[in-house]
Write an enzyme that holds these catalytic residues in place. Structure first.
Site, PDB file in Angstrom:
ATOM      1  N   ASN A 192       0.847  -1.187   0.000  1.00 11.61           N
ATOM      2  CA  ASN A 192       0.000   0.000   0.000  1.00 11.61           C
ATOM      3  C   ASN A 192       0.887   1.243   0.000  1.00 11.61           C
ATOM      4  O   ASN A 192       2.111   1.145  -0.047  1.00 11.61           O
ATOM      5  CB  ASN A 192      -0.956  -0.012   1.195  1.00 11.61           C
ATOM      6  N   ASP A 244      -4.580 -10.374  12.574  1.00 14.36           N
ATOM      7  CA  ASP A 244      -4.891  -9.018  13.019  1.00 14.36           C
ATOM      8  C   ASP A 244      -3.955  -8.677  14.185  1.00 14.36           C
ATOM      9  O   ASP A 244      -4.163  -9.101  15.319  1.00 14.36           O
ATOM     10  CB  ASP A 244      -6.354  -8.929  13.469  1.00 14.36           C
ATOM     11  N   LYS A 300     -11.937  -4.127  18.165  1.00 10.68           N
ATOM     12  CA  LYS A 300     -10.581  -4.575  18.491  1.00 10.68           C
ATOM     13  C   LYS A 300     -10.215  -4.353  19.958  1.00 10.68           C
ATOM     14  O   LYS A 300      -9.060  -4.548  20.352  1.00 10.68           O
ATOM     15  CB  LYS A 300      -9.567  -3.881  17.578  1.00 10.68           C
TER      16      LYS A 300
END
Length: 402
Positions: free
Chosen positions: A210, A308, A343
């Protein structure tokens, strides 16, 4: 005394009998977490050996103005830039006189002129020398210029006299050195930060990544170190210099980053500023993939989810105070709030990367921090360095309230 943690102190040792106390001072400073470099005058070497101070400080003692082993042979410039504080103990009457006149005829006096760090003197001399009008005039002039005086004390002296001029004891000097610094926001805390992108291989030549430059995460690491924290920075593939006093670990993929983060635990605070790839190719081709010249078909990649990192660390039994970043192109606050909740975070920093002036690779940023009660705190557009210092102060305040 935690104010000395990770502080860089240059200790200058002048030519006086009180130099024997300098050895104990090095120990006291290091006991409080300071890093110490010793500079000795030629007179100082007559009273205590450089080898003794090297053994106690853990570093070679600096003796010469032009050091062939130093960068560009300019050891005084390197030390001047390195120091957070310069303490001269003992400071003799001769040394005080030379400093008052701006003389730079050895390494120590040259360093004092070259540094922007605070300078403190611990006078040590015969009581008559201390009381002499010339010494007192030099003392007043040096203090007027901002140089601190640690003492002297009154007591018995090596020559048999009794009176002012005795150098303070090592414990008192270490306390005086600590008093030169304000207590930092994160003194003694271990802060783990992730920064930059991750790369997920398709084959030995190609990868998915990215646009993250890592600038925000690196600015946060620098600001955290300035605030007194011990900082571990886990960085994806970026071309940025490592901030001063930051331990950097370079990684490539999301799985690499998770492994490095788990190895760095435990920590007190975790800031996940990295733009981690959510997915990776299920299979990495062992050789470069070739296109079929006789076909117009595209390439189909089967993708699987990456671990994650933020949720994993925030869900540990020994979870740190956890701060996430939400880089979004739409519905910024809605998506950020959802991420905060899902989260199990303490804070989340929402960043609108659709705005080119504050998005990926930009030099500036503007963010909104959301807490567990969904209170929003906005930080207006400014340089990433300025935003980072604001964020570290805000995060430290919330951490201490938790």
């Amino acid at each position: 005394m935690q104010r000395l943690y990770r502080k860089r102190i240059v200790l200058g040792v002048g030519g006086g009998i009180a130099a024997y106390k300098s050895a104990e001072l090095v120990r006291r400073l290091r006991d409080q977490g300071a890093e110490v470099r010793v500079v000795m005058t030629s007179g100082g070497r007559e009273f205590i050996t450089p080898l003794t101070l090297q053994a106690l400080s853990g570093h070679p003692v600096h003796l010469d103005l032009l050091d062939p082993a130093a960068e560009a042979a300019m050891g005084h410039i390197e030390l001047a830039r390195w120091a957070d504080l310069v303490v001269i103990a003992p400071a003799t009457a001769d040394l005080m006189a030379r400093l008052a006149q701006g003389v730079a005829n050895d390494l120590l006096t040259t360093l004092v002129l070259a540094t922007n760090a605070p300078v403190a003197l611990a006078p040590a001399m015969n009581q008559a020398m201390w009381a002499d009008p010339a010494t007192q005039a030099n003392r007043a002039l040096l203090q007027q210029r901002g140089i601190r005086m640690f003492g002297p004390a009154s007591g018995s002296q090596a020559c048999g006299d009794v009176g002012m001029g005795r150098m303070l004891e090592a414990d008192d000097l270490a306390q005086a050195a600590a008093d030169c610094f304000e207590r930092s926001l994160l003194t003694g805390k271990h802060l783990l930060i992730t920064a930059g992108p991750t790369q997920e291989n398709i084959d030995p030549v190609r990868y998915i990544t990215n646009h993250s430059s890592g600038k925000m995460g690196f600015a946060l690491a620098e600001a955290a170190a300035e605030a007194g924290a011990r900082v571990t920075l886990v960085a994806g593939p970026v071309f940025l210099p490592t901030p001063d006093r930051v331990h950097r670990i370079d990684v490539v993929s999301a799985r690499d980053m998770l492994t490095a983060c788990e190895a760095a635990m435990p920590c007190d605070l975790f800031i996940a500023a990295a733009a981690v790839a959510d997915y990776r190719p299920e299979v990495v081709a062992p050789h470069k993939l070739k296109k079929d010249p006789g076909s117009d078909d595209g390439l189909l990649l089967q993708m699987v989810r990456n671990p994650d990192i933020l949720a994993t660390l925030a869900g540990r039994a020994d979870r740190p105070f956890s701060v996430g970043f939400a880089a979004e192109t739409e519905n910024l606050l809605e998506y950020a709030t959802r991420k905060l909740r899902d989260k199990n975070l303490d804070l989340i920093v929402a960043n609108d990367v659709a705005n080119p002036s504050i998005g990926f690779n930009s030099e500036e940023n503007a963010v909104t921090v959301i807490d567990r009660q969904q209170h929003e705190t906005r930080f207006s557009q400014a340089s990433k360095g300025h935003i980072a210092r604001q964020l570290i102060a805000f995060i430290a305040d919330r951490y201490h309230q938790a």
